[in-house]
Design a protein around this motif. Structure first.
Motif, PDB file in Angstrom:
ATOM      1  N   GLY A  42       0.776  -1.229   0.000  1.00  0.00           N
ATOM      2  CA  GLY A  42       0.000   0.000   0.000  1.00  0.00           C
ATOM      3  C   GLY A  42       0.806   1.275   0.000  1.00  0.00           C
ATOM      4  N   LYS A  43       2.115   1.139  -0.081  1.00  0.00           N
ATOM      5  CA  LYS A  43       2.976   2.333  -0.066  1.00  0.00           C
ATOM      6  C   LYS A  43       3.794   2.427  -1.339  1.00  0.00           C
ATOM      7  CE  LYS A  43       3.443   2.749   4.947  1.00  0.00           C
ATOM      8  NZ  LYS A  43       4.395   2.929   6.072  1.00  0.00           N
ATOM      9  N   ALA A  44       4.279   3.624  -1.605  1.00  0.00           N
ATOM     10  CA  ALA A  44       5.123   3.844  -2.775  1.00  0.00           C
ATOM     11  C   ALA A  44       6.512   3.261  -2.537  1.00  0.00           C
ATOM     12  CB  ALA A  44       5.234   5.331  -3.066  1.00  0.00           C
ATOM     13  N   ARG A  45       7.185   2.933  -3.619  1.00  0.00           N
ATOM     14  CA  ARG A  45       8.561   2.463  -3.519  1.00  0.00           C
ATOM     15  C   ARG A  45       9.444   3.625  -3.075  1.00  0.00           C
ATOM     16  NH1 ARG A  45      10.773  -1.407  -8.200  1.00  0.00           N
ATOM     17  NH2 ARG A  45       8.753  -2.309  -7.631  1.00  0.00           N
ATOM     18  N   GLU A  46      10.319   3.370  -2.110  1.00  0.00           N
ATOM     19  CA  GLU A  46      11.165   4.432  -1.588  1.00  0.00           C
ATOM     20  C   GLU A  46      12.637   4.030  -1.610  1.00  0.00           C
ATOM     21  OE1 GLU A  46      10.451   5.285   2.533  1.00  0.00           O
ATOM     22  OE2 GLU A  46      10.724   3.221   3.163  1.00  0.00           O
ATOM     23  N   GLY A  47      13.475   5.033  -1.803  1.00  0.00           N
ATOM     24  CA  GLY A  47      14.910   4.798  -1.798  1.00  0.00           C
ATOM     25  C   GLY A  47      15.432   4.586  -0.400  1.00  0.00           C
ATOM     26  N   VAL A  48      16.276   3.585  -0.223  1.00  0.00           N
ATOM     27  CA  VAL A  48      16.861   3.259   1.071  1.00  0.00           C
ATOM     28  C   VAL A  48      18.322   3.678   1.119  1.00  0.00           C
ATOM     29  CG1 VAL A  48      17.472   1.364   2.620  1.00  0.00           C
ATOM     30  CG2 VAL A  48      15.281   1.319   1.399  1.00  0.00           C
ATOM     31  N   SER A  49      19.074   3.273   0.095  1.00  0.00           N
ATOM     32  CA  SER A  49      20.502   3.582   0.064  1.00  0.00           C
ATOM     33  C   SER A  49      21.012   3.425  -1.349  1.00  0.00           C
ATOM     34  CB  SER A  49      21.264   2.638   1.004  1.00  0.00           C
ATOM     35  OG  SER A  49      22.641   2.956   1.031  1.00  0.00           O
ATOM     36  N   SER A  50      22.114   4.106  -1.651  1.00  0.00           N
ATOM     37  CA  SER A  50      22.732   3.945  -2.955  1.00  0.00           C
ATOM     38  C   SER A  50      24.229   4.169  -2.846  1.00  0.00           C
ATOM     39  CB  SER A  50      22.120   4.896  -3.984  1.00  0.00           C
ATOM     40  OG  SER A  50      22.332   6.234  -3.590  1.00  0.00           O
ATOM     41  N   ILE A  51      24.944   3.690  -3.879  1.00  0.00           N
ATOM     42  CA  ILE A  51      26.380   3.828  -3.896  1.00  0.00           C
ATOM     43  C   ILE A  51      26.829   4.163  -5.317  1.00  0.00           C
ATOM     44  CG2 ILE A  51      26.747   1.330  -4.220  1.00  0.00           C
ATOM     45  CD1 ILE A  51      29.311   1.674  -2.486  1.00  0.00           C
ATOM     46  N   ARG A  52      27.714   5.150  -5.413  1.00  0.00           N
ATOM     47  CA  ARG A  52      28.271   5.549  -6.696  1.00  0.00           C
ATOM     48  C   ARG A  52      29.658   4.946  -6.778  1.00  0.00           C
ATOM     49  NH1 ARG A  52      28.298  11.869  -7.567  1.00  0.00           N
ATOM     50  NH2 ARG A  52      30.159  11.746  -6.256  1.00  0.00           N
ATOM     51  N   ASN A  85      19.796  -3.746  13.543  1.00  0.00           N
ATOM     52  CA  ASN A  85      18.761  -3.166  14.407  1.00  0.00           C
ATOM     53  C   ASN A  85      17.452  -2.972  13.635  1.00  0.00           C
ATOM     54  OD1 ASN A  85      17.559  -2.050  16.679  1.00  0.00           O
ATOM     55  ND2 ASN A  85      18.388   0.003  16.307  1.00  0.00           N
ATOM     56  N   LEU A  86      17.022  -4.038  13.003  1.00  0.00           N
ATOM     57  CA  LEU A  86      15.832  -3.957  12.155  1.00  0.00           C
ATOM     58  C   LEU A  86      14.595  -3.663  12.977  1.00  0.00           C
ATOM     59  CD1 LEU A  86      16.756  -6.802   9.725  1.00  0.00           C
ATOM     60  CD2 LEU A  86      16.079  -4.509   9.010  1.00  0.00           C
ATOM     61  N   LYS A  87      13.701  -2.905  12.371  1.00  0.00           N
ATOM     62  CA  LYS A  87      12.460  -2.515  13.012  1.00  0.00           C
ATOM     63  C   LYS A  87      11.274  -3.059  12.224  1.00  0.00           C
ATOM     64  CE  LYS A  87      14.565   1.858  14.465  1.00  0.00           C
ATOM     65  NZ  LYS A  87      14.451   3.341  14.438  1.00  0.00           N
ATOM     66  N   PHE A  88      10.132  -3.144  12.875  1.00  0.00           N
ATOM     67  CA  PHE A  88       8.944  -3.653  12.206  1.00  0.00           C
ATOM     68  C   PHE A  88       8.667  -2.867  10.927  1.00  0.00           C
ATOM     69  CE2 PHE A  88       4.984  -5.690  11.698  1.00  0.00           C
ATOM     70  CZ  PHE A  88       4.049  -4.726  11.321  1.00  0.00           C
ATOM     71  N   GLU A  89       8.891  -1.556  10.993  1.00  0.00           N
ATOM     72  CA  GLU A  89       8.592  -0.699   9.838  1.00  0.00           C
ATOM     73  C   GLU A  89       9.576  -0.881   8.680  1.00  0.00           C
ATOM     74  OE1 GLU A  89       8.836   0.203  13.005  1.00  0.00           O
ATOM     75  OE2 GLU A  89       9.977   2.078  13.247  1.00  0.00           O
ATOM     76  N   ASP A  90      10.608  -1.705   8.864  1.00  0.00           N
ATOM     77  CA  ASP A  90      11.508  -2.037   7.750  1.00  0.00           C
ATOM     78  C   ASP A  90      10.933  -3.158   6.889  1.00  0.00           C
ATOM     79  OD1 ASP A  90      14.251  -1.602  10.028  1.00  0.00           O
ATOM     80  OD2 ASP A  90      13.562  -0.192   8.482  1.00  0.00           O
ATOM     81  N   THR A  91       9.831  -3.740   7.312  1.00  0.00           N
ATOM     82  CA  THR A  91       9.205  -4.807   6.542  1.00  0.00           C
ATOM     83  C   THR A  91       8.775  -4.305   5.174  1.00  0.00           C
ATOM     84  OG1 THR A  91       8.430  -5.945   8.531  1.00  0.00           O
ATOM     85  CG2 THR A  91       7.259  -6.404   6.471  1.00  0.00           C
ATOM     86  N   ALA A  92       9.239  -4.980   4.124  1.00  0.00           N
ATOM     87  CA  ALA A  92       8.952  -4.559   2.756  1.00  0.00           C
ATOM     88  C   ALA A  92       9.599  -5.541   1.788  1.00  0.00           C
ATOM     89  CB  ALA A  92       9.492  -3.156   2.500  1.00  0.00           C
ATOM     90  N   VAL A  93       9.257  -5.383   0.521  1.00  0.00           N
ATOM     91  CA  VAL A  93      10.028  -6.036  -0.536  1.00  0.00           C
ATOM     92  C   VAL A  93      11.168  -5.088  -0.889  1.00  0.00           C
ATOM     93  CG1 VAL A  93      10.021  -6.947  -2.868  1.00  0.00           C
ATOM     94  CG2 VAL A  93       8.010  -7.254  -1.404  1.00  0.00           C
ATOM     95  N   TYR A  94      12.372  -5.612  -0.903  1.00  0.00           N
ATOM     96  CA  TYR A  94      13.561  -4.808  -1.185  1.00  0.00           C
ATOM     97  C   TYR A  94      14.039  -5.093  -2.604  1.00  0.00           C
ATOM     98  CZ  TYR A  94      13.942  -3.185   3.596  1.00  0.00           C
ATOM     99  OH  TYR A  94      13.715  -2.557   4.797  1.00  0.00           O
ATOM    100  N   TYR A  95      14.287  -4.021  -3.332  1.00  0.00           N
ATOM    101  CA  TYR A  95      14.708  -4.108  -4.728  1.00  0.00           C
ATOM    102  C   TYR A  95      16.089  -3.504  -4.915  1.00  0.00           C
ATOM    103  CZ  TYR A  95       9.718  -4.833  -5.598  1.00  0.00           C
ATOM    104  OH  TYR A  95       8.431  -5.301  -5.588  1.00  0.00           O
ATOM    105  N   CYS A  96      16.862  -4.137  -5.778  1.00  0.00           N
ATOM    106  CA  CYS A  96      18.140  -3.591  -6.215  1.00  0.00           C
ATOM    107  C   CYS A  96      17.912  -2.891  -7.553  1.00  0.00           C
ATOM    108  CB  CYS A  96      19.140  -4.731  -6.367  1.00  0.00           C
ATOM    109  SG  CYS A  96      20.770  -4.241  -6.955  1.00  0.00           S
TER     110      CYS A  96
END
Length: 127
Positions: A42-52, A85-96
């Motif tokens: 029910g939420k939009a895809r959001e950026g978590v981290s990136s590396i250049r 230190n994972l939290k309940f709100e980290d629950t999601a499908v994670y995409y690369c």
């Protein structure tokens, strides 16, 4: 053709850790930017981290700073996301995601920056 495959998702208790891996093919790692994104129901895809990879510069969403670490093994064609230190709100499908490092992008955590995506891996954090 760029192909990305994520590994390492699973079920973990709150406070625990997981390490996600993204195996990349069809790329020269140093010439690409890689990102990790997540999407909860029910939420939009959001950026978590990136590396250049050309200079190792990293970017983090405020919600994960100090808990998540992104890294890249250029020789092994793999990008990692260490999640502590994972939290309940980290629950999601994670995409690369990947983008050719052609110029300085205005937002390295925006979905529109990336044009190659993996299929995702589920991370579930139990409270």
């Amino acid at each position: 053709e760029v192909q990305l495959v994520e590994f390492g998702g699973g079920l973990v208790q709150a406070g625990g850790s997981l390490r996600l891996s993204c195996a990349a093919s069809g790329v020269t790692m140093r010439d690409y930017v890689f990102g990790w994104f997540r999407q909860a129901p029910g939420k939009a895809r959001e950026g978590v981290s990136s590396i250049r990879n050309r200079d190792g510069k990293t970017y983090y969403a405020d919600s994960v700073k100090g808990r998540f670490t992104i890294s890249s093994d250029n020789a092994g064609n793999t990008v990692y996301l260490q999640m502590n230190n994972l939290k309940f709100e980290d629950t999601a499908v994670y995409y690369c995601a990947a983008a050719a490092d052609l110029y300085n992008y205005d937002n390295y955590l925006a979905t529109y920056t990336y044009d190659s995506w993996g299929r995702g891996t589920q991370v579930t954090v139990s409270s």
